[in-house]
Every structure is written in C-alpha cells, then in structure tokens.
Design an enzyme around this catalytic site. Structure first.
Site, PDB file in Angstrom:
ATOM      1  N   ASN A  22      -2.188  12.928  -3.532  1.00  0.00           N
ATOM      2  CA  ASN A  22      -3.262  13.301  -4.466  1.00  0.00           C
ATOM      3  C   ASN A  22      -3.957  14.590  -4.049  1.00  0.00           C
ATOM      4  OD1 ASN A  22      -3.435  11.645  -6.694  1.00  0.00           O
ATOM      5  ND2 ASN A  22      -4.934  10.267  -5.806  1.00  0.00           N
ATOM      6  N   HIS A  49      -3.639  15.068  -8.863  1.00  0.00           N
ATOM      7  CA  HIS A  49      -3.720  13.704  -9.370  1.00  0.00           C
ATOM      8  C   HIS A  49      -2.584  13.359 -10.318  1.00  0.00           C
ATOM      9  CE1 HIS A  49      -7.466  12.518  -7.469  1.00  0.00           C
ATOM     10  NE2 HIS A  49      -7.849  13.767  -7.639  1.00  0.00           N
ATOM     11  N   ARG A  75      14.091  -5.878  -0.182  1.00  0.00           N
ATOM     12  CA  ARG A  75      14.506  -5.326  -1.484  1.00  0.00           C
ATOM     13  C   ARG A  75      13.454  -4.348  -2.014  1.00  0.00           C
ATOM     14  NH1 ARG A  75      15.980 -10.709  -2.313  1.00  0.00           N
ATOM     15  NH2 ARG A  75      14.276 -11.080  -3.772  1.00  0.00           N
ATOM     16  N   ASP A 117      -0.535  10.034  -9.937  1.00  0.00           N
ATOM     17  CA  ASP A 117      -0.341   9.102 -11.047  1.00  0.00           C
ATOM     18  C   ASP A 117       1.142   8.823 -11.275  1.00  0.00           C
ATOM     19  OD1 ASP A 117      -3.074   9.003 -11.422  1.00  0.00           O
ATOM     20  OD2 ASP A 117      -3.076  10.384 -13.129  1.00  0.00           O
ATOM     21  N   ASP A 154      -4.336   2.613  -4.356  1.00  0.00           N
ATOM     22  CA  ASP A 154      -2.888   2.603  -4.123  1.00  0.00           C
ATOM     23  C   ASP A 154      -2.412   1.251  -3.589  1.00  0.00           C
ATOM     24  OD1 ASP A 154      -4.066   2.764  -1.617  1.00  0.00           O
ATOM     25  OD2 ASP A 154      -2.656   4.244  -0.850  1.00  0.00           O
ATOM     26  N   ASP A 158       0.866  -1.168   0.000  1.00  0.00           N
ATOM     27  CA  ASP A 158       0.000   0.000   0.000  1.00  0.00           C
ATOM     28  C   ASP A 158       0.907   1.224   0.000  1.00  0.00           C
ATOM     29  OD1 ASP A 158      -3.005   0.682   0.535  1.00  0.00           O
ATOM     30  OD2 ASP A 158      -1.836   2.061   1.779  1.00  0.00           O
TER      31      ASP A 158
END
Length: 170
Positions: free
Chosen positions: A54, A59, A110, A63, A89, A46
């Site tokens: 946002n 936005h 990682r 994005d 997300d 997440d």
C-alpha cells in the site's frame, strides 16, 4: 497468475465479506460465548507485506492484492466453510468437518501454495503471500477461545517469517 484489472475498492469488501460471514467469524463481544461444534477449525490469515504494498505501490495495488487473495480463498473453500475479511489485511476461515490437525495442516498447505502465485494488476506482478495460523475446536471451545488460539498461532507464524503456517498447540 490472477488478474484483477480495473478493481474498485468496493469490490474487495463485497467479495471478501459474504452474507452472514461476519456473524459467523467476527470478533464476538464478551457476552457472546457460543460453543463451537467439534469437527471445526478456525484459520486466520494475514497478507504478508501488505502495508509495504500500500505505502510503496499505492492503494489500488493493495486493493488488487486483497481481491486476488479473497478470490483464491473462495476457490479453496468447501461446502460448509465460511470465509470473511476481518479487517485490513486479515482474513478468517471457519472450516467445517475437520478430522484433525493433519487435515488442517493440509488445508493450510493448499492455501499457501495457491497464494504463492503473484497477482497481476495493470501489467505488474504483486506478491500475494500470507502467514497462516489455525486452531481446532475442543470439547468446550467458545468462539473467544478458538479465536484467541488461532490469533496466537498466527502471531507465531508471522514471527517465524512470511509465508508460513502454525497450528495452535496448548
């Protein structure tokens, strides 16, 4: 620093959802209970502070973060692994050929290390960190079981603070 100059929102969805990925990782309905083979793990991620990005930066910045996130996940996957954007997300990975919890923890480390690098969009740097939760397939794991366990681990990770990892432990 990943650069995502000129990102179009459709690119985010196209990049983050590969062919067949949703069927492999999607949230199956109650009648769809395939057993997952042993040696696989499910990782849920997440994006931390995505709503804030946002809402405060627009936005287009959100994005850009999603695209950078998806690209970095794709770079880390191996043959047989599947990555998908599950919505908003949230991303999921089905990782193949996992020997055990130590391998999942190393893979998550990682991921977290790669995501710590900021994302460059239109000359500005944006945070691209994530919270990570994972679970391993047991001998009778259904798709529903492993998703539920990964969700619980993700929730525990987010509760502990951003940029962390938790592995589900019964």
């Amino acid at each position: 620093v990943a650069s995502v100059e000129g990102v179009h929102p459709a690119q985010v969805a196209a990049f983050a959802i590969g062919p067949g990925a949703i069927g492999a990782l999607g949230r199956e309905g109650p009648g769809d209970r395939p057993l997952y083979p042993l040696g696989r793990g499910r990782v849920l991620l997440d994006v931390d502070e995505f709503k804030l990005t946002n809402d405060t930066l627009g936005h287009d910045a959100g994005d850009a973060v999603l695209l950078a996130f998806a690209q970095r996940l794709e770079e880390l996957t191996r043959e047989g692994d599947v990555v998908a954007r599950l919505g908003g997300d949230e991303f999921g990975l089905l990782i193949a050929d996992v020997a055990g919890s130590a391998e999942v923890e190393a893979f998550a480390a990682r991921i977290l290390e790669r995501l710590r690098a900021p994302c460059d969009h239109r000359g500005k740097l944006y945070d691209c960190q994530a919270s990570v939760g994972a679970s391993l397939c047991g001998s009778n794991s259904t798709a529903e079981d492993i998703l539920k366990h990964a969700d619980l681990a993700l929730y525990a990770s987010k509760s502990a603070g951003k940029g962390g990892f938790r592995l589900y432990e019964p």
